[in-house]
Design an enzyme around this catalytic site. Structure first.
Site, PDB file in Angstrom:
ATOM      1  N   ARG A 207       0.888  -1.155   0.000  1.00 24.13           N
ATOM      2  CA  ARG A 207       0.000   0.000   0.000  1.00 24.13           C
ATOM      3  C   ARG A 207       0.933   1.214   0.000  1.00 24.13           C
ATOM      4  NH1 ARG A 207      -0.481   4.793   3.322  1.00 24.13           N
ATOM      5  NH2 ARG A 207      -2.637   5.489   3.291  1.00 24.13           N
ATOM      6  N   ASP A 209       1.989   5.037   0.283  1.00 21.28           N
ATOM      7  CA  ASP A 209       1.613   6.272   0.959  1.00 21.28           C
ATOM      8  C   ASP A 209       1.828   7.471   0.036  1.00 21.28           C
ATOM      9  OD1 ASP A 209       0.907   7.679   3.487  1.00 21.28           O
ATOM     10  OD2 ASP A 209       2.940   8.480   3.277  1.00 21.28           O
ATOM     11  N   GLU A 239      -2.590   5.221  -2.064  1.00 19.90           N
ATOM     12  CA  GLU A 239      -3.408   6.143  -1.286  1.00 19.90           C
ATOM     13  C   GLU A 239      -3.636   7.395  -2.126  1.00 19.90           C
ATOM     14  OE1 GLU A 239      -3.296   8.906   2.735  1.00 19.90           O
ATOM     15  OE2 GLU A 239      -1.468   8.361   1.685  1.00 19.90           O
ATOM     16  N   HIS A 321      -7.244   4.999   9.319  1.00 15.97           N
ATOM     17  CA  HIS A 321      -6.430   5.690  10.327  1.00 15.97           C
ATOM     18  C   HIS A 321      -6.327   7.186  10.056  1.00 15.97           C
ATOM     19  CE1 HIS A 321      -3.722   5.065   6.989  1.00 15.97           C
ATOM     20  NE2 HIS A 321      -2.824   5.867   7.539  1.00 15.97           N
ATOM     21  N   ASP A 322      -6.773   7.633   8.892  1.00  9.84           N
ATOM     22  CA  ASP A 322      -6.712   9.051   8.521  1.00  9.84           C
ATOM     23  C   ASP A 322      -8.052   9.764   8.642  1.00  9.84           C
ATOM     24  OD1 ASP A 322      -3.980   9.326   7.887  1.00  9.84           O
ATOM     25  OD2 ASP A 322      -4.293   8.357   5.959  1.00  9.84           O
ATOM     26  N   ASP A 366      -8.001  11.936  13.772  1.00 12.23           N
ATOM     27  CA  ASP A 366      -6.671  11.569  14.235  1.00 12.23           C
ATOM     28  C   ASP A 366      -6.214  12.521  15.352  1.00 12.23           C
ATOM     29  OD1 ASP A 366      -3.962  10.888  14.412  1.00 12.23           O
ATOM     30  OD2 ASP A 366      -3.430  12.029  12.625  1.00 12.23           O
ATOM     31  N   ARG A 370      -7.404   6.279  16.319  1.00 15.19           N
ATOM     32  CA  ARG A 370      -6.378   5.246  16.485  1.00 15.19           C
ATOM     33  C   ARG A 370      -6.373   4.689  17.903  1.00 15.19           C
ATOM     34  NH1 ARG A 370      -1.643   8.598  13.138  1.00 15.19           N
ATOM     35  NH2 ARG A 370      -2.849   8.799  11.204  1.00 15.19           N
TER      36      ARG A 370
END
Length: 491
Positions: A207, A209, A239, A321-322, A366, A370
């Site tokens: 994946r 980034d 992403e 997570h974003d 965030d 998380r």
């Protein structure tokens, strides 16, 4: 012809933020004393470590298999001086707090024995201040042999003092993330070899980034060629938050994190319940609220945008997570969250569950999204069962993995579509509104001579009523309800 990994089309992914998922009983790091970690149950801090590790992931594989998960996506695991590990120090060493390289090899062995897959997060746009090549520049200034690896603009560099100019380019102007000069052949080759190395070690894909920030011509096309030369079935997923068409022609990525699916799906199912205070940034806008017709139009545009082989290997998600978790964005409204899940698990592409969502874990923007994986006493077991049933349906029916997607009805807040593969056909009907609605399906809409016997295989509400004649199928749907049914003659 576009070629994408066959296993992804049948996969159900589970995204893990390693520091927050599970602490394994195996010794995590080879030191005499244990590091100071934040207690698991205490509130998060931005920089603190909770101590989750890869040994913990291994110990939870039975749980994940019971849920129906077949592939893991791990956010970064390489040595880093931050809990999320997007500040890479060493691309060839798994962080010691996660168990080091030994733990990754043990995880790969355990996962592959179960016929599951592992995709790692590749942070190849930028490194960190602790990355050896950049750290040498900080120590030696203009005498460093690695100056051309980064964008050095002037002297002296100020890596920590925000009152002074940084004098080097960092990703989104963050001093902690010096950006690689990808036009430097040495940098390019270094990163290519990192990608190749871990594929050769047995990971099943990358994946990537912020890959849209890598501007060097042909970089990702070369990355694909070199990775696929080692494992043609390796999954390469980017992403990309915007229109991903430039990367999804078949020569770069197999798919992207499909936020272009997430946005309209959340806008349709959550609608005006959306808690906008939990949103950050302009790249993710799951609003304004959509009715069924507007939702259908956005889905049609999305499905026409990329080759079908790419559509089948998109990574579909509802949060990550974003982003804030969907349950929090919906202000705790479980019925609307369930409808979004129903639409995701019946959409072309691989569904991805963000760790903890399946047991009702909440969380705002965030770092709140998380949070640590909760103790079993805090699980929402109805939520877990809902996920388990949808995942089982995804595995059971090939039409949900490979079948065509045909919109049948868009009326008010009522939406119905068909997934068909060979002689297997499922109809999915959703009412995302606050009032009872009726969805009528004629033989012409279903492309049949007459309506055959219908069998319900999944429902979110026992009050959904079906009335059937040879000339019409009428589904009366309570507010915020959904149903999957099939023609009764199928096995």
């Amino acid at each position: 012809m576009v070629a994408t990994p066959d296993w992804v089309k049948k996969a159900v992914f589970y995204q893990i933020f390693p520091d927050r998922f599970a602490i394994g009983h195996h010794q995590a790091i080879a030191v005499a004393q244990q590091p100071k970690l934040e207690p698991w149950e205490t509130p998060l801090t931005v920089q603190g470590y909770k101590g989750g590790n890869l040994w913990g992931v291994i110990e939870q594989l039975d749980y994940l298999q019971e849920l129906g998960i077949t592939a893991l996506y791990l956010t970064p695991i390489f040595q880093s001086a931050c809990n999320h590990r997007y500040h890479t120090h060493d691309y060839y060493q798994v962080d010691p707090l996660l168990g080091g390289n030994e733990a990754l090899q043990a995880l790969l062995t355990a996962v592959h024995e179960r016929e599951m897959k592992v995709v790692l997060d590749g942070v190849f746009n930028h490194a960190s201040r602790g990355f050896y090549f950049f750290n040498d520049i900080l120590e030696n200034g203009p005498h460093s042999p690695w100056l051309d690896w980064f964008y050095i603009e002037d002297w002296p560099l100020s890596a920590y003092d925000g009152s002074l100019p940084a004098n080097y380019r960092g990703w989104v102007d963050l001093r902690a993330l010096p950006q690689f000069n990808h036009d430097n052949p040495d940098v390019r080759e270094y990163l290519m070899r990192v990608g190749e190395y871990w594929i050769a070690q047995g990971i099943d894909g990358w994946r990537l980034d912020v890959p849209d920030c890598v501007k060097a011509e042909g970089f990702w096309a070369e990355f694909r060629r070199r990775v696929k030369a080692i494992n043609p079935e390796a999954y390469i997923v980017g992403e990309i938050w915007c229109d991903a068409s430039p990367w999804l022609g078949g020569d770069q990525f197999d798919g992207v994190m499909n936020y272009r699916f997430t946005e309209p799906t959340v806008a349709f199912t959550i609608g005006d319940r959306l808690q906008k205070e939990h949103l950050r940034g302009e790249e993710y806008r799951p609003y304004p609220a959509l009715n069924a017709d507007a939702y259908g139009e956005k889905i049609s545009q999305l499905l026409q945008r990329h080759p079908w082989e790419i559509q089948l290997t998109q990574l579909n998600l509802l949060n990550s997570h974003d982003t804030a978790r969907l349950l929090t964005l919906a202000n705790g409204d479980r019925p609307s969250v369930n409808l979004a899940l129903l639409l995701m698990f019946t959409f072309p592409g691989a569904p991805c569950v963000y760790y903890g969502d399946e047991v009702g874990l909440a969380g705002g923007a965030d770092p709140d999204c998380r949070r640590v994986f909760p103790a079993k006493t805090d699980w929402d077991l109805d939520c877990w069962e809902f996920y388990r049933q949808l995942i089982a349906l995804r595995h059971r029916y090939q039409c949900l993995q490979l079948g065509d997607y045909k919109i049948l009805v868009t009326a008010g807040m009522g939406y119905a579509f068909q997934r068909q593969y060979g002689d297997e056909t499922l109809i999915i009907a959703v009412n995302a509104g606050d009032n009872v609605t009726e969805i009528s399906l004629s033989p012409e809409i279903l492309d049949l001579d007459k309506i055959e016997r219908i069998e319900s295989i999944f429902t979110t509400d026992s009050q959904i009523e079906i009335q059937q004649t040879p000339s019409v199928l009428s589904v009366t749907m309570p507010p915020q309800s959904g149903k999957i049914f099939r023609f009764g003659h199928q096995e």
